[in-house]
Design an enzyme around this catalytic site. Structure first.
Site, PDB file in Angstrom:
ATOM      1  N   ARG A 165      -7.733  -5.733  10.074  1.00 60.68           N
ATOM      2  CA  ARG A 165      -7.648  -6.380   8.754  1.00 60.68           C
ATOM      3  C   ARG A 165      -8.616  -7.559   8.611  1.00 60.68           C
ATOM      4  O   ARG A 165      -8.320  -8.553   7.948  1.00 60.68           O
ATOM      5  CB  ARG A 165      -6.227  -6.878   8.473  1.00 60.68           C
ATOM      6  CG  ARG A 165      -5.211  -5.791   8.249  1.00 60.68           C
ATOM      7  CD  ARG A 165      -5.560  -4.924   7.042  1.00 60.68           C
ATOM      8  NE  ARG A 165      -4.445  -4.105   6.619  1.00 60.68           N
ATOM      9  CZ  ARG A 165      -4.128  -2.930   7.155  1.00 60.68           C
ATOM     10  NH1 ARG A 165      -4.863  -2.424   8.120  1.00 60.68           N
ATOM     11  NH2 ARG A 165      -3.079  -2.260   6.697  1.00 60.68           N
ATOM     12  N   SER A 240       1.086  -5.105   2.107  1.00 62.05           N
ATOM     13  CA  SER A 240       1.602  -5.952   3.188  1.00 62.05           C
ATOM     14  C   SER A 240       1.208  -7.397   2.924  1.00 62.05           C
ATOM     15  O   SER A 240       0.024  -7.691   2.729  1.00 62.05           O
ATOM     16  CB  SER A 240       0.992  -5.549   4.531  1.00 62.05           C
ATOM     17  OG  SER A 240       1.275  -4.212   4.815  1.00 62.05           O
ATOM     18  N   GLU A 336      -1.764 -11.797   5.102  1.00 62.65           N
ATOM     19  CA  GLU A 336      -2.845 -10.813   5.030  1.00 62.65           C
ATOM     20  C   GLU A 336      -3.498 -10.905   3.662  1.00 62.65           C
ATOM     21  O   GLU A 336      -4.665 -10.577   3.471  1.00 62.65           O
ATOM     22  CB  GLU A 336      -2.230  -9.427   5.244  1.00 62.65           C
ATOM     23  CG  GLU A 336      -3.198  -8.342   5.610  1.00 62.65           C
ATOM     24  CD  GLU A 336      -3.347  -7.317   4.518  1.00 62.65           C
ATOM     25  OE1 GLU A 336      -4.413  -6.709   4.437  1.00 62.65           O
ATOM     26  OE2 GLU A 336      -2.418  -7.148   3.720  1.00 62.65           O
TER      27      GLU A 336
END
Ligand code: EPU
Length: 341
Positions: A165, A240, A336
């Site tokens: 990520r 997320s 995130e």
């Protein structure tokens, strides 16, 4: 000239669907209009907020920096041999439309990444990933516009510092470049489909599929995502909210004594990746709600706007989760999602 819009409502320009306004808003449909933006005096002084599909951002305030929305279109193919193609895609193309386009044309490589919200230009920013595949596995290069010089630059895979990520565009080069297109390498007639993650094989078995095609895998992924993840057009969210933390082996061993069922996946020899959704769920926070801000009731890693929540209310839930997780497991959860300002 690129038209400037004042006091633009960003509600439909991001997937949390909050009522926030941008003082200045510009939409870019080609590299040439980026150059025009650089010479616009309204834009010279302040850093730009670059927006793709707005699917990974939380706005906690109205945006006083200029918002530049990237809508560069186009998919073009370069053949590379009997089994591989290179496809160049405009940053403004919707990611899932690209996945469907690839399946319609008989190319594989993107099927596990089906139904991820957002646009193609944002995909390398955080090296999107799902169901055992990450963008880096199909990524070849990208073209980007350097905001300070107005020059175009090509970045090849090894220059992007891709990780879980993350990429160089989220770290060292943050806010310095605008990605205008990406080039991916896809396959024809590929037999090595990635079926190992989670429920993919179970869904295929349930539907009686023994020799899946890329389309079958895509359909399975769509089914799994739809069963767990809220559709941003119905309930505002940004997927997320936190990354899955990577913790030291010894902490994992300790936690295993108190929580024998805690899941963990080895990352190299020193670290273990633990699903943040599990940690939050275990605290009984799935479905937790404070006004219109809440934790999704089917996936504890996703924070949702049930209607009229604002960014501060979502952030308050995020802080509450971080505190509870830190106090219970000694783990700091990192967001995130990009939080503005
Ligand atoms: N789990 C729970 N309770 C929950 C959520 C998860 O117990 O509320 C457990 C599951 O049972 C499973 C494990 O946690 O054992 C992992 O759950 P899941 O497969 O749903 O994946 P995840 O780790 O929560 C990651 C990505 C998702 C991606 C899925 C599938 C991150 C931060 N998230 O989620 O990506 O779709 O894997 O590959 O890595 C996104 O980035 O926005 C996103 C949705």
């Amino acid at each position: 000239m690129v038209p400037v819009q004042h006091n633009y409502n960003l509600k439909d320009a991001h997937t949390f669907h909050m009522d926030v306004h941008a003082s200045l808003f510009f939409e870019v449909i080609g590299e040439r209009s980026l150059d025009q933006l650089r010479s616009n005096k309204l834009l010279r002084e302040k850093p730009w907020v670059i927006l793709g599909g707005g699917s990974n951002v939380l706005f906690t305030e109205n945006v006083t920096d200029p918002v530049v929305k990237i809508s560069i279109p186009g998919i073009s193919v370069r053949e590379c041999g009997s089994n591989t193609i290179m496809v160049k895609v405009g940053a403004g193309v919707n990611w899932h439309e690209l996945v469907l386009w690839s399946l319609d044309h008989g190319y594989s490589g993107l099927e596990n990444l089906s139904l991820i919200p957002g646009q193609c230009g944002a995909a390398p920013m955080q090296n999107i990933g799902a169901y055992g595949v990450e963008l880096v596995q199909v990524f070849e290069s990208l073209d980007a516009f350097e905001i300070s010089t107005g020059l175009m630059k090509t970045f090849y895979r090894d220059e992007c510092a891709f990780g879980y990520r993350t990429s160089i565009f989220k770290t060292e080069l943050k806010n310095k470049f605008i990605i205008t297109s990406i080039t991916l390498r896809l396959h024809r007639n590929r037999s090595d489909l990635n079926l190992d993650y989670g429920d993919i094989q179970n869904v295929l078995n349930d539907t009686g599929i023994r020799n899946p095609t890329p389309r079958d895998v895509s359909n399975a992924v769509i089914k799994i995502r739809q069963s767990k993840l809220p559709d941003p057009n119905q309930i505002g969210n940004a997927g997320s909210f936190f990354k899955n933390p990577e913790i030291d082996h010894h902490l994992f061993k300790e936690l295993k004594r108190t929580f024998p069922e805690i899941p963990g996946y080895a990352v190299g020899t020193a670290k273990v990746k633990v699903p943040a959704g599990w940690l939050i769920d275990k605290l009984g926070l799935k479905g937790y709600r404070n006004g219109d801000a809440g934790v999704h009731d089917k996936q504890a890693l996703v924070l949702v706007n049930h209607g009229s929540a604002n960014g501060h209310q979502i952030l308050a839930i995020a802080h509450h989760i971080q505190d509870r997780v830190q106090n219970t497991y000694g783990i700091l959860l990192e967001p995130e999602v990009n939080i503005y300002p």
